[in-house]
Design a protein around this motif. Structure first.
Motif, mmCIF file in Angstrom:
data_model
loop_
_atom_site.group_PDB
_atom_site.id
_atom_site.type_symbol
_atom_site.label_atom_id
_atom_site.label_comp_id
_atom_site.label_asym_id
_atom_site.label_seq_id
_atom_site.Cartn_x
_atom_site.Cartn_y
_atom_site.Cartn_z
ATOM 1 N N GLY A 29 3.214 -33.140 0.997
ATOM 2 C CA GLY A 29 3.471 -33.391 2.411
ATOM 3 C C GLY A 29 4.530 -32.452 2.957
ATOM 4 O O GLY A 29 4.403 -31.943 4.078
ATOM 5 N N GLY A 30 5.567 -32.201 2.168
ATOM 6 C CA GLY A 30 6.609 -31.259 2.594
ATOM 7 C C GLY A 30 6.048 -29.866 2.790
ATOM 8 O O GLY A 30 6.376 -29.183 3.774
ATOM 9 N N ASN A 62 3.810 -29.861 5.934
ATOM 10 C CA ASN A 62 4.645 -29.916 7.133
ATOM 11 C C ASN A 62 5.323 -28.567 7.391
ATOM 12 O O ASN A 62 5.451 -28.141 8.535
ATOM 13 C CB ASN A 62 5.677 -31.037 7.037
ATOM 14 C CG ASN A 62 5.038 -32.402 7.200
ATOM 15 O OD1 ASN A 62 4.111 -32.576 7.982
ATOM 16 N ND2 ASN A 62 5.518 -33.371 6.449
ATOM 17 N N ASN A 101 1.804 -36.511 5.920
ATOM 18 C CA ASN A 101 2.534 -37.327 4.943
ATOM 19 C C ASN A 101 1.699 -38.538 4.524
ATOM 20 O O ASN A 101 1.615 -38.860 3.349
ATOM 21 C CB ASN A 101 3.883 -37.780 5.506
ATOM 22 C CG ASN A 101 4.840 -36.620 5.668
ATOM 23 O OD1 ASN A 101 4.860 -35.705 4.848
ATOM 24 N ND2 ASN A 101 5.613 -36.633 6.736
ATOM 25 N N ARG A 102 1.080 -39.178 5.487
ATOM 26 C CA ARG A 102 0.238 -40.346 5.161
ATOM 27 C C ARG A 102 -1.043 -39.935 4.446
ATOM 28 O O ARG A 102 -1.514 -40.636 3.560
ATOM 29 C CB ARG A 102 -0.085 -41.123 6.420
ATOM 30 C CG ARG A 102 1.132 -41.847 6.945
ATOM 31 C CD ARG A 102 0.788 -42.864 7.974
ATOM 32 N NE ARG A 102 2.000 -43.510 8.435
ATOM 33 C CZ ARG A 102 2.126 -44.088 9.596
ATOM 34 N NH1 ARG A 102 1.104 -44.101 10.430
ATOM 35 N NH2 ARG A 102 3.255 -44.656 9.953
ATOM 36 N N LYS A 129 3.702 -40.983 -5.160
ATOM 37 C CA LYS A 129 4.785 -40.715 -4.206
ATOM 38 C C LYS A 129 5.456 -39.359 -4.412
ATOM 39 O O LYS A 129 5.708 -38.646 -3.456
ATOM 40 C CB LYS A 129 5.819 -41.827 -4.268
ATOM 41 C CG LYS A 129 5.377 -43.086 -3.566
ATOM 42 C CD LYS A 129 6.575 -43.965 -3.268
ATOM 43 C CE LYS A 129 6.153 -45.243 -2.594
ATOM 44 N NZ LYS A 129 5.885 -45.089 -1.194
ATOM 45 N N ARG A 130 5.755 -38.996 -5.650
ATOM 46 C CA ARG A 130 6.444 -37.715 -5.897
ATOM 47 C C ARG A 130 5.605 -36.519 -5.476
ATOM 48 O O ARG A 130 6.058 -35.651 -4.746
ATOM 49 C CB ARG A 130 6.807 -37.570 -7.369
ATOM 50 C CG ARG A 130 8.062 -38.261 -7.740
ATOM 51 C CD ARG A 130 8.507 -37.793 -9.101
ATOM 52 N NE ARG A 130 9.733 -38.474 -9.426
ATOM 53 C CZ ARG A 130 10.057 -38.871 -10.619
ATOM 54 N NH1 ARG A 130 9.242 -38.657 -11.625
ATOM 55 N NH2 ARG A 130 11.189 -39.472 -10.824
ATOM 56 N N ARG A 149 5.105 -36.432 -1.748
ATOM 57 C CA ARG A 149 6.267 -35.926 -1.011
ATOM 58 C C ARG A 149 6.298 -34.398 -1.064
ATOM 59 O O ARG A 149 6.553 -33.736 -0.068
ATOM 60 C CB ARG A 149 7.561 -36.501 -1.568
ATOM 61 C CG ARG A 149 8.739 -36.116 -0.711
ATOM 62 C CD ARG A 149 10.092 -36.592 -1.182
ATOM 63 N NE ARG A 149 10.121 -37.544 -2.238
ATOM 64 C CZ ARG A 149 10.735 -38.722 -2.181
ATOM 65 N NH1 ARG A 149 11.347 -39.074 -1.083
ATOM 66 N NH2 ARG A 149 10.752 -39.521 -3.212
ATOM 67 N N GLU A 200 -0.456 -39.286 0.734
ATOM 68 C CA GLU A 200 -0.166 -40.520 0.011
ATOM 69 C C GLU A 200 -1.448 -41.231 -0.421
ATOM 70 O O GLU A 200 -1.446 -41.998 -1.384
ATOM 71 C CB GLU A 200 0.689 -41.452 0.872
ATOM 72 C CG GLU A 200 2.130 -41.000 0.974
ATOM 73 C CD GLU A 200 2.959 -41.876 1.911
ATOM 74 O OE1 GLU A 200 2.421 -42.889 2.434
ATOM 75 O OE2 GLU A 200 4.130 -41.539 2.115
#
Length: 181
Positions: A135-136, A139, A119-120, A128-129, A132, A123
């Motif tokens: 990162g999703g 993950n 996630n970091r 941000k969008r 996210r 970024e």
């Protein structure tokens, strides 16, 4: 199993010597050479391409780095010839996912390493969008890898809890090697 009989294959996406992950696995393999029967590192390299290394594209958001694609046939042949007891992969990447797929196909245990907060990381490169969303996805891939692996290895206590929360079975803390010299 006696460690002197162990055959370990590392399948790493990080470019050789490029960052902490790339250098970490070079150092680790160097330390293991005298401790196990065989250890191999499949890792992209800018100067001397690995035989399993295919085409590449610039990483979106950072044109100084490249995303390499493995030559699946060559990697499969290496696994077939080596017959590793375990394949170690460092999280979600194209090389890692192909190594994971080959391991699952042939019933070879997998150890996933976990050394990056994705996630970091995303970024740093995207807004941000998009971060996210990326990162999703990373993950989700990491959870899938954790759930299908025998164990997960990480380099700090705080990441053991993160790995366990993401579905890792049997997460272990490992040391950070230094270069042989």
């Amino acid at each position: 199993m006696d460690t002197k009989e162990l055959r370990i294959l590392f399948v790493v996406d990080a470019i050789k010597g490029r960052n902490g992950v790339g250098a970490y696995f070079q150092d680790l393999v160097s330390h293991l050479k005298d401790q196990v029967a065989q250890v191999e590192l499949v890792q992209p390299c800018m100067e001397e391409p690995h035989p399993c290394q295919g085409a590449s594209i610039p990483i979106p958001g950072d044109p100084t780095q490249r995303l390499f694609f493995p030559k699946v046939r060559e990697l499969s042949a290496l696994v077939w010839e080596m017959k590793p007891d375990v394949i170690v992969i460092p999280g979600p990447g194209i090389f890692s996912m192909i190594g994971y797929w080959i391991a699952k196909k042939w019933g070879i245990p997998v150890c996933v390493t976990f050394q990056t907060d994705y996630n970091r990381l995303v970024e740093l490169y995207w807004g941000k969008r998009l971060a996210r969303l990326a990162g999703g996805f990373l993950n989700w891939v990491n959870r899938t890898l954790f759930q299908g692996s025998e164990t997960a290895a990480t380099i700090c206590e705080s990441m053991i809890a993160q790995a366990r929360a993401a579905g890792a079975r049997n997460p272990q803390l490992v040391g950070t090697p230094l270069a042989r010299e």
